[in-house]
Design an enzyme around this catalytic site. Structure first.
Site, PDB file in Angstrom:
ATOM      1  CD1 TRP A 142      -2.769   1.453   0.504  1.00  0.00           C
ATOM      2  CD2 TRP A 142      -2.092   1.789   2.620  1.00  0.00           C
ATOM      3  NE1 TRP A 142      -3.545   2.445   1.042  1.00  0.00           N
ATOM      4  CE2 TRP A 142      -3.146   2.667   2.338  1.00  0.00           C
ATOM      5  CE3 TRP A 142      -1.521   1.820   3.894  1.00  0.00           C
ATOM      6  CZ2 TRP A 142      -3.645   3.571   3.275  1.00  0.00           C
ATOM      7  CZ3 TRP A 142      -2.017   2.714   4.827  1.00  0.00           C
ATOM      8  CH2 TRP A 142      -3.063   3.577   4.521  1.00  0.00           C
TER       9      TRP A 142
ATOM     10  CG  ASP B 214      -2.029  -2.609   7.124  1.00  0.00           C
ATOM     11  OD1 ASP B 214      -3.211  -2.697   7.499  1.00  0.00           O
ATOM     12  OD2 ASP B 214      -1.625  -1.661   6.420  1.00  0.00           O
TER      13      ASP B 214
ATOM     14  CE  LYS C 147     -10.198  -0.297   3.453  1.00  0.00           C
ATOM     15  NZ  LYS C 147      -9.773   0.561   2.397  1.00  0.00           N
TER      16      LYS C 147
HETATM   17  C1  LMR Z   1      -6.952   1.702  -0.636  1.00  0.00           C
HETATM   18  O1  LMR Z   1      -5.875   1.091  -0.636  1.00  0.00           O
HETATM   19  O2  LMR Z   1      -7.532   2.058  -1.675  1.00  0.00           O
HETATM   20  C2  LMR Z   1      -7.631   2.004   0.669  1.00  0.00           C
HETATM   21  O3  LMR Z   1      -6.927   1.454   1.710  1.00  0.00           O
HETATM   22  C3  LMR Z   1      -7.928   3.439   0.843  1.00  0.00           C
HETATM   23  C4  LMR Z   1      -6.710   4.261   1.126  1.00  0.00           C
HETATM   24  O4  LMR Z   1      -6.719   4.973   2.125  1.00  0.00           O
HETATM   25  O5  LMR Z   1      -5.751   4.227   0.348  1.00  0.00           O
END
Ligand code: LMR
Length: 397
Positions: free
Chosen positions: A130, A211, A246
């Site tokens: 992420w 996470d 979520k």
């Molecule tokens: C995502 O990865 O799209 C979600 O976790 C929202 C975000 O805050 O990035």
């Protein structure tokens, strides 16, 4: 002073939704940000959440501050949800869950704490991960390394390279793992791989940081926790950052938690006391509305049952959309084999589309996916799947 400031780059995920909102093509499709959409393309509030809100509205008597680490009862309920009954019992005094504003808030508290007390700890993050993981680390004085995770040649986990890279972890380093539904790849470790990682981290005296933003989105609430439960049972010290954006659809209410595990109660309390200082100088204390909703649902058997049912409907719809997309692409004689999408879990899939193809999807077809090729599977529905599949086939041919 401000005149010298150059504009920042838009956020790779949230910045796309800003772009999407400005797009006035009526057939536009948003498969970028990780927000669940139902078969009508809507993100409705869960029924169980709405009911909890009605009860709260009737009974709420004040809006005074929550404690710095939030609501104690919420902490106990979350600990149980994340760790399960057995581990919760075993770790009655050596694990604590505190309430934070979202999973991001929890990650930030962890980074602030490490940058204050363990500056030499290097954070290890999966490649890819992420994007905000790197950004949060970069906002402190901490350093990170990446470990191999995804093999773009065959769209599978690259476990041997992962182990190889993690063999360079030093004592006191932090290894960030995704508890389930890996973001962005959708590829998770199997149970024997979790076992191997768990042993490796123990032998390296590294801290696992998990996470956990998608509990219940993969195979079920308990099933999705199996890997991290293996980790915490073997490793005396570990940290889990949970999000309830979520799995309760409480995105804007900012509900998250930070679970800290240590081998000793006093050590745990000392760490938590320092985290309280980090929190106090950041957001002071957490917001209450979302947490009160989660607390009510988790503690009321009827409401909990309804929530779990809603969660399983979401999970099943995402699995169906994965299968339908693969089938459609196959029927269109796509020159690329997309069957790997079926075995991935949760909301996301790394499609294997490159930046140019992603750009073409956006510019020519008003279909928004993240530059890394990540697709939000939950944004697919029976009204847009044909156009999506045809557009994908067109940009790859
Ligand atoms: C995502 O990865 O799209 C979600 O976790 C929202 C975000 O805050 O990035």
């Amino acid at each position: 002073m401000f005149e010298i400031i150059k504009p920042a780059k838009p956020d790779p995920i949230l910045g796309l939704t800003e772009k999407f909102n400005l797009d006035n093509r009526s057939n536009k499709i948003n498969l970028s940000v990780g927000i669940y959409q139902d078969s009508q393309g809507q993100t409705p509030t869960f029924d169980s959440v709405r009911k909890a809100e009605e009860i709260l509205l009737q009974n709420e008597s004040d809006k005074s501050y929550k404690p710095i680490i939030g609501d104690e009862e919420f902490g106990l309920l979350v600990k149980d949800l994340v760790l399960g009954k057995n581990i919760t019992k075993q770790r009655e005094n050596t694990a604590k869950s505190i309430h934070t504003p979202g999973g991001t808030g929890a990650l930030r508290v962890v980074m602030d704490y490490f940058s204050k007390f363990h500056q030499n700890s290097v954070f290890w993050i999966s490649k890819p991960s992420w994007p905000n993981h790197k950004q949060i680390i970069n906002s402190t004085n901490l350093n990170f390394n990446e470990y191999a995770y995804f093999n773009s040649e065959d769209n599978q986990l690259n476990f041997n390279s992962m182990i190889n890279d993690l063999s360079n972890v030093k004592s006191g380093d932090v290894v960030l793992l995704h508890g389930c539904c890996h973001n962005p790849t959708g590829i998770d470790l199997n149970q024997s791989q979790w076992e191997t990682i768990s042993d490796l981290l123990l032998s390296k005296k590294a801290i696992p940081l998990i996470d956990f933003a998608y509990q219940g989105f993969g195979d079920g609430l308990n099933e999705d926790s199996e890997g991290l439960r293996k980790i915490v049972q073997k490793n005396p010290e570990s940290i889990i950052c949970s999000s309830f954006s979520k799995n309760f659809g409480l995105y804007s209410e900012r509900v998250g938690s930070l679970t800290i595990l240590s081998s000793d109660n006093l050590v745990l309390e000392n760490v938590v006391s320092q985290m309280k200082v980090c929190i106090r100088s950041n957001y002071s204390n957490p917001p209450s509305h979302g947490v009160d909703i989660v607390k009510l649902i988790l503690s009321n058997p009827t409401m909990r049952k309804e929530w779990e049912k809603e969660l399983s409907q979401i999970r099943n719809r995402m699995k169906k959309m994965r299968n339908d997309l693969v089938l459609k692409l196959h029927k269109l004689d796509s020159k690329k084999d997309f069957s790997f999408i079926k075995s991935q879990r949760g909301m996301f899939s790394i499609s294997g589309l490159d930046k140019e193809q992603v750009n073409e999807l956006r510019e020519k077809y008003a279909i928004y996916i993240v530059d890394s090729g990540r697709i939000n599977i939950a944004g697919i529905n029976s009204n847009n799947i044909d156009r999506l599949s045809e557009s994908i086939v067109s940009v790859i041919s």
